[in-house]
Design a protein around this motif. Sequence first.
Motif, PDB file in Angstrom:
ATOM      1  N   ILE A 123      40.453  33.260  35.119  1.00 45.24           N
ATOM      2  CA  ILE A 123      40.324  34.640  35.605  1.00 45.24           C
ATOM      3  C   ILE A 123      41.512  34.996  36.483  1.00 45.24           C
ATOM      4  O   ILE A 123      42.105  36.067  36.338  1.00 45.24           O
ATOM      5  CB  ILE A 123      38.996  34.840  36.365  1.00 45.24           C
ATOM      6  N   ASN A 124      41.874  34.126  37.413  1.00 51.24           N
ATOM      7  CA  ASN A 124      43.005  34.415  38.295  1.00 51.24           C
ATOM      8  C   ASN A 124      44.328  34.422  37.546  1.00 51.24           C
ATOM      9  O   ASN A 124      45.205  35.239  37.835  1.00 51.24           O
ATOM     10  CB  ASN A 124      43.051  33.414  39.450  1.00 51.24           C
ATOM     11  N   GLY A 158      44.296  37.522  35.614  1.00 49.90           N
ATOM     12  CA  GLY A 158      44.319  38.606  36.586  1.00 49.90           C
ATOM     13  C   GLY A 158      45.712  38.857  37.143  1.00 49.90           C
ATOM     14  O   GLY A 158      46.047  39.984  37.523  1.00 49.90           O
ATOM     15  N   GLY A 190      39.263  38.760  33.251  1.00 49.18           N
ATOM     16  CA  GLY A 190      40.240  38.504  34.307  1.00 49.18           C
ATOM     17  C   GLY A 190      41.380  39.506  34.283  1.00 49.18           C
ATOM     18  O   GLY A 190      41.809  40.013  35.321  1.00 49.18           O
TER      19      GLY A 190
END
Length: 150
Positions: A3-4, A7, A59
């Motif tokens: 996700i990061n 992201g 993300g």
Amino acid sequence: MIINGCGFFGRIFPSLLADIKFGLLNVLACFTLFSSIAMYSWQRVESLETMYVFVAFYGFFAGAVQSLLSALSPCLTADVRKLGTLMGMMMTIVGFSALTGTPIAGALIEKAGGSYIYAQNFTASAMMAAALCIAGARISKTGWKLAAKA
């Protein structure tokens, strides 16, 4: 981590799209809608592979929403003197949501007997409502002109 990682790109590319071509409100409304759709699709995740795909898309979209949200207040006010007040009001609403979201999700999971289905629907519906509010702000600012950069 996924996700990061996704992201990171979600914070960069949509911001460039908003700045160069489409405008902040247009991009934020679209990516909030995409984030809501991703949250609705979470219900169909049944394997590790589909979880990775979901996490990557979510993300990216959530990163875009996070980065564009803090840039929203200058777009909504013409009077620079009111900018701090508007940003404080926006972050108060975000803080209230962050404070109440976890207990609400916990109660929904408990109500569903340990299933995440109610919490997933609640979260996706809240994101959809946010997308509609952002679209309303865009229409309020530019009218119904489709090609307007806002």
